[in-house]
Design a protein around this motif. Structure first.
Motif, PDB file in Angstrom:
ATOM      1  N   ALA A   1       0.836  -1.202   0.000  1.00 51.75           N
ATOM      2  CA  ALA A   1       0.000   0.000   0.000  1.00 51.75           C
ATOM      3  C   ALA A   1       0.870   1.252   0.000  1.00 51.75           C
ATOM      4  O   ALA A   1       0.436   2.319  -0.401  1.00 51.75           O
ATOM      5  CB  ALA A   1      -0.904   0.000   1.217  1.00 51.75           C
TER       6      ALA A   1
ATOM      7  N   ASP B   1      -4.550  -4.668   2.509  1.00 49.59           N
ATOM      8  CA  ASP B   1      -3.536  -3.607   2.469  1.00 49.59           C
ATOM      9  C   ASP B   1      -4.065  -2.355   1.789  1.00 49.59           C
ATOM     10  O   ASP B   1      -3.924  -1.244   2.285  1.00 49.59           O
ATOM     11  CB  ASP B   1      -2.295  -4.098   1.716  1.00 49.59           C
TER      12      ASP B   1
ATOM     13  N   GLY C   1      -6.456  -0.490   3.719  1.00 47.19           N
ATOM     14  CA  GLY C   1      -5.935  -0.076   5.028  1.00 47.19           C
ATOM     15  C   GLY C   1      -6.669  -0.715   6.197  1.00 47.19           C
ATOM     16  O   GLY C   1      -6.927  -0.078   7.215  1.00 47.19           O
TER      17      GLY C   1
END
Lengths: 283, 182, 80
Positions: A8, A53, A56
């Motif tokens: 990410a 990822d 989040g």
């Protein structure tokens, strides 16, 4: 061009200026899986990891895994996890979500688990519109226990418990779960993807993202079915197993979105899948 | 036979309870950084499974102190009737009416079958008492009774076929038969 | 210029990657890893053909492939 998948954060570059555009997602544990060669669970696991990822969610997620090969998701995805009894992941996830409504809760289940012993749990969880996401991996067979017939086994498919091939008169027709779940009131998103080709995998990831997002937006129950291969129990090579998904499974289990609610949480119209269901596929 | 309930105030929920095992998401950075937790019951690895079995065995052993029972008129009894549940209550009435007739019988009623109150039964056996197990099945608890008293005595068995509800009178004859047997 | 790396420890030799490579440079090697699988490889002389499309990595069930893309990728590469 796809951006860096898995990570990410900003893409990694090395000294020679090369950019790492594809690597293991951060929330996936760096460990060899116990799956057989060519098993699509690995791909589905990676998609789950990538989405956790990208959205989040890692520090806010509780995964629920029930019995089948898929139960070992918790060994490979680095999030808090509960193991549920066979088929009961939606029931456990209901408890987790209601106790901790701020957490992201998803279940990861196979077809022997979700469509057979866990049928009641999945139906009622969907009907209640529990704010959870379900990743349903359908490989038309009980993998962990040695390839017995599942509710999703195609007509004519040979398994250890229907060695002559599944017969419609005797064992009934394969259950199309996505179509069933789409008709339940609490379902906010329902789609079927496949893991047999790069194109389908990318599309499946988009479906999974939507199934995850209906939960984070509080719209309702998110369901995504992934057609997957089980080369070992199909007695096929990984390449032949992949071809079987394309040639036999997709005609019977059409890909596409079956239900998608509007942004305000009201249930939208039932969308027709991209292709019409085959008459009796799998022969 | 149902045990009386003891009302009590439920404990207040402690929001910090379970801080060592609860699942609320695993932070990978920062102050609360920790490894992900897994709540599971599937232990397939070699040593892992043995470890789990040891842990469970210790738990079962710890339960032994929870064994509970009731005795009635056993002090000078020659024959102790062993019965539980609804049959335990019926047997108690039978023992009471036999006592009124001067027969030296008593009752041992396990309140818990697992853990089974084996020590208390063994103690009675050591005192030289004889036993009659009465059950509303074809003989299950009698195995535990016999195991408990095996070094000192044996147990007779009287079974009431499931589906019939006996009265205390139905037990008097079998109890007297067992009492008369040497 | 792009390239891929195959983790020979993780590869299970399923060969799904060999089917999806648009320039068909991935093949099965003769090397057998610790688990007894014949791993996939890209011969050194073919690596220059790699477009960095990441199709192989996308279909790899074991996350055994990493894709590196050079600073100036060729325009019009295959990945969508």
């Amino acid at each position: 061009m796809p951006k860096t998948q898995g990570a990410a954060s900003a893409p990694k570059t090395n000294q020679t200026g090369e950019e790492l555009v594809f690597t293991r997602p951060a929330s996936m544990v760096d460990r060899a899986t116990h799956y057989c060669p060519g098993c699509h669970h690995g791909i589905a696991h990676r998609l789950v990891g990538e989405l956790i990822d990208e959205l989040g969610l890692k520090e806010n997620t509780v995964a629920v895994c029930s019995i089948g090969c898929s139960v070992f998701l918790y060994n490979y995805i680095d999030v808090d996890s509960v193991e549920a009894p066979h088929g009961r992941a939606p029931a456990v996830a209901t408890g987790v979500k209601r106790a901790r409504p701020d957490k992201f809760v998803f279940t990861y289940q196979g077809d022997g688990d979700l469509a057979s012993i866990g049928m009641a749990e999945i139906m009622h969880a969907a009907n209640r519109g529990e704010r959870m996401s379900v990743v349903f991996v359908n490989n038309t067979v009980y993998g962990m226990t040695g390839g017995q017939m599942a509710p999703t086994t195609l007509i004519g498919q040979k398994t250890t418990t229907c060695p002559g091939g599944r017969c419609k008169d005797r064992e009934g027709s394969p259950i199309r779960m996505s179509e069933i779940i789409a008709h339940l009131g609490g379902t906010a998103f329902c789609a079927r993807g496949s893991l047999d080709s790069v194109k389908n995998i990318r599309q499946a990831k988009k479906y999974m993202r939507q199934a995850f997002e209906v939960q984070t937006k509080g719209l309702g129950f998110g369901f995504v079915e992934l057609l997957a291969g089980c080369p070992t129990n199909w007695r096929l090579s990984p390449l032949a197993a992949n071809k079987r998904i394309t040639d036999e499974m997709i005609p019977y289990f059409p890909l596409g979105v079956f239900k998608e609610v509007e942004g305000d949480g009201t249930c939208g119209s039932m969308l027709a899948p991209e292709s019409a269901p085959g008459a009796e596929g799998g022969k | 036979m149902k045990e009386p309930i003891t009302p009590r105030e439920p404990k207040k929920v402690d929001p910090e309870e379970g801080a060592g095992w609860r699942l609320i998401g695993a932070p990978s950075t920062g102050k609360g950084k920790r490894d992900h937790r897994i709540i599971k019951s599937l232990f397939l690895m070699d040593g892992e499974l043995a470890g789990q079995n040891k842990k469970l065995q210790a738990k079962y052993d710890a339960w032994k102190k929870l064994a509970d029972f009731e005795t009635y008129e056993v002090k000078d009894a020659e024959l102790v009737v062993v019965a539980f549940g609804s049959i335990g209550r019926i047997a108690k009435n039978a023992v009471r009416s036999l006592r009124a007739k001067g027969k030296k019988v008593g009752l041992f009623r396990p309140k818990t079958l697992y853990p089974f109150p084996e020590k208390a039964l063994e103690k009675l056996a050591k005192e030289g008492k004889r036993f009659l197990t009465i059950e509303h099945n074809l003989g299950q608890m009698v195995e535990d009774v016999r195991l408990s008293v095996r070094k000192h005595a044996d147990s007779d068995l009287f079974c009431v076929y499931p589906g019939n509800m006996p009265s205390p009178d139905d037990f008097e004859a079998p109890i007297l038969r067992a009492l008369g047997r040497k | 210029m792009s390239r891929i790396t195959v983790s020979e420890e993780r590869c299970k030799g399923c060969l799904l990657c060999t089917q999806v490579c648009p320039v068909t440079i991935i093949r099965q090697s003769e090397r057998i890893n610790q688990n007894g699988y014949k791993v996939a490889e890209v011969p050194a002389e073919d690596m220059a053909k790699c477009t960095g499309c990441a199709s192989c990595a996308t279909i790899c069930p074991d996350v055994a492939i990493e894709v590196w893309r050079g600073k100036k990728p060729k325009p019009g590469s295959k990945a969508a």
